[in-house]
Design an enzyme around this catalytic site. Structure first.
Site, PDB file in Angstrom:
ATOM      1  N   THR A  46      87.006  59.763  34.970  1.00  0.00           N
ATOM      2  CA  THR A  46      85.897  60.506  35.570  1.00  0.00           C
ATOM      3  C   THR A  46      84.669  59.631  35.763  1.00  0.00           C
ATOM      4  OG1 THR A  46      86.675  62.601  34.635  1.00  0.00           O
ATOM      5  CG2 THR A  46      84.359  62.492  35.253  1.00  0.00           C
ATOM      6  N   SER A  91      92.939  59.212  33.073  1.00  0.00           N
ATOM      7  CA  SER A  91      93.446  58.728  31.792  1.00  0.00           C
ATOM      8  C   SER A  91      94.733  59.416  31.351  1.00  0.00           C
ATOM      9  CB  SER A  91      92.376  58.871  30.702  1.00  0.00           C
ATOM     10  OG  SER A  91      92.087  60.228  30.436  1.00  0.00           O
ATOM     11  N   THR A 124      88.098  60.402  29.811  1.00  0.00           N
ATOM     12  CA  THR A 124      87.872  60.963  28.483  1.00  0.00           C
ATOM     13  C   THR A 124      89.093  61.665  27.886  1.00  0.00           C
ATOM     14  OG1 THR A 124      86.991  63.007  29.449  1.00  0.00           O
ATOM     15  CG2 THR A 124      85.406  61.265  28.882  1.00  0.00           C
ATOM     16  N   ASP A 125      90.057  62.072  28.715  1.00  0.00           N
ATOM     17  CA  ASP A 125      91.157  62.883  28.188  1.00  0.00           C
ATOM     18  C   ASP A 125      91.991  62.150  27.152  1.00  0.00           C
ATOM     19  OD1 ASP A 125      90.350  64.967  29.735  1.00  0.00           O
ATOM     20  OD2 ASP A 125      91.900  64.763  31.260  1.00  0.00           O
TER      21      ASP A 125
END
Length: 366
Positions: A46, A91, A124-125
């Site tokens: 992101t 990710s 971030t995942d």
């Protein structure tokens, strides 16, 4: 006495009182030299996303590392920044190939005496997984910060530029020496062993439920809450493909066949159990069969919070047979991080006790 003299005296008295009380100030801000060099290893996510101004619709990994760096206001006053595009993916598509490339390029940056540290931009995942992996396979000789963003670069209030500037400030700070790999988002610094993503929308998406953050970036440099923690034991990243680790997410009424389908052909298993690591009677039957084949199993809580040590569950109260399943205690690791550690540990043959010792050392910040 003038106002300036009074202020100086009160500051001195405060410092003296803290010393007498045994209080230590850690990592007071020291503005880094603008001649420090930082290597950015970009992987997408992101933070490199592009979409509508509201940030509600976007494509991850659409912005290059050069454009990310160009969007950092005043970065030239902090450090000389160079970038490499390792990958440009969401990710959820992070894989072993990208991990290996990150490892190699980070080591190359470490070998450059002009490079103060490395910043990895990441979605971030699965950011916590990559950060934990790097903490296990990189020496803590130079600081590494894994950083992401909850809003794409084109959002009205994108958080990526601030997070990247904070990450650069962290790796160029003398106070970061010996701290190894860290995670920085939303003005907060985390240890990769304890950090986890807990919110899917807000910029304060990350927390460390067991330990809390290790510091803040509120100004020109980081403020740490304590001295550097002992770094986890380094594990080699061999050339062979990493072992296949299955994750069994426990739930009410889980059947033996459901678990057998998940663990088929697995080299090791992570049990994300209910409560303190429990599973249904059907799941226990499948796991007992794995134990008989000497397949290593690690117990973790599915909620991702708690300290689970070596586990040998007692038989169910209404059971006539002994359905105990010996497993390795995953300590404070989430199921995803336990998978990372078991993958690395099983690159060579190890006993149950040796595997438990690895989880005892790497699975907690004690």
């Amino acid at each position: 006495m003038g106002e300036g003299q009074a202020l100086h005296k009160s500051t001195w008295l405060l410092a003296a009182a803290m010393l007498l009380a045994g209080t230590t100030l850690h990592a007071q801000p020291v503005e880094p030299a603008a001649t420090s060099q930082v290597r950015i290893l970009a992987t997408g996510g992101t933070i490199a996303g592009k979409g509508n101004a509201a940030g509600t619709s976007y494509r991850s990994g659409a912005v290059s590392v050069d454009d990310l760096i160009a969007a950092l206001p005043g970065v030239d006053k902090i450090a000389r920044v160079t970038g490499e595009q390792i990958a440009n993916v969401p990710s959820s598509d992070m894989d072993e190939t990208i991990w290996r490339k990150l490892h190699a390029r980070a080591l190359a940056a470490f070998a450059d005496p002009d490079v103060a540290g490395v910043v990895v931009t990441h979605g971030t995942d699965t950011l916590e997984e990559t950060a934990f992996l790097l903490s296990l396979i990189l020496p803590p000789t130079k600081p590494v910060v894994v950083v992401g963003a909850m809003r794409p670069s084109t959002a009205v209030s994108a958080d990526g530029p601030q997070n990247m500037l904070d990450a650069i400030r962290v790796v160029t700070s003398p106070a970061s020496t010996g701290r190894g790999v860290m995670v920085v988002l939303n003005d907060t610094i985390f240890d990769p062993r304890s950090v986890t993503k807990f919110d899917v929308n807000r910029v304060e998406a990350f927390t460390a439920p067991s330990r809390g953050p290790i510091g803040h970036v509120l100004g020109l440099a980081p403020r740490y809450f304590g001295p550097p923690q002992p770094q986890p034991e380094m594990l080699a990243l061999g050339e062979a493909k990493l072992p296949r680790i299955a994750v069994v997410y426990a739930y009410a009424g889980q059947t033996e066949d459901e678990v057998r389908d998940i663990v088929r052909n697995a080299d090791g298993v992570i049990v994300a159990g209910v409560g303190a690591g429990g599973v249904s009677s059907g799941a226990r039957k499948a796991l007992r069969a794995l134990a008989e084949k000497k397949i290593p199993m690690v117990t973790t809580p599915r909620q991702g919070h708690g300290d689970i040590r070596r586990s040998e569950p007692t038989p169910a109260a209404n059971s006539d047979d002994d359905d105990r399943v010996p497993t390795i205690g995953g300590r404070e690791l989430t199921p995803a991080k336990a998978r990372i550690l078991l993958m690395l540990a099983l690159q060579q043959r190890r006993t149950f006790a040796e595997l438990q010792a690895i989880f005892d050392r790497a699975g907690t910040t004690n």
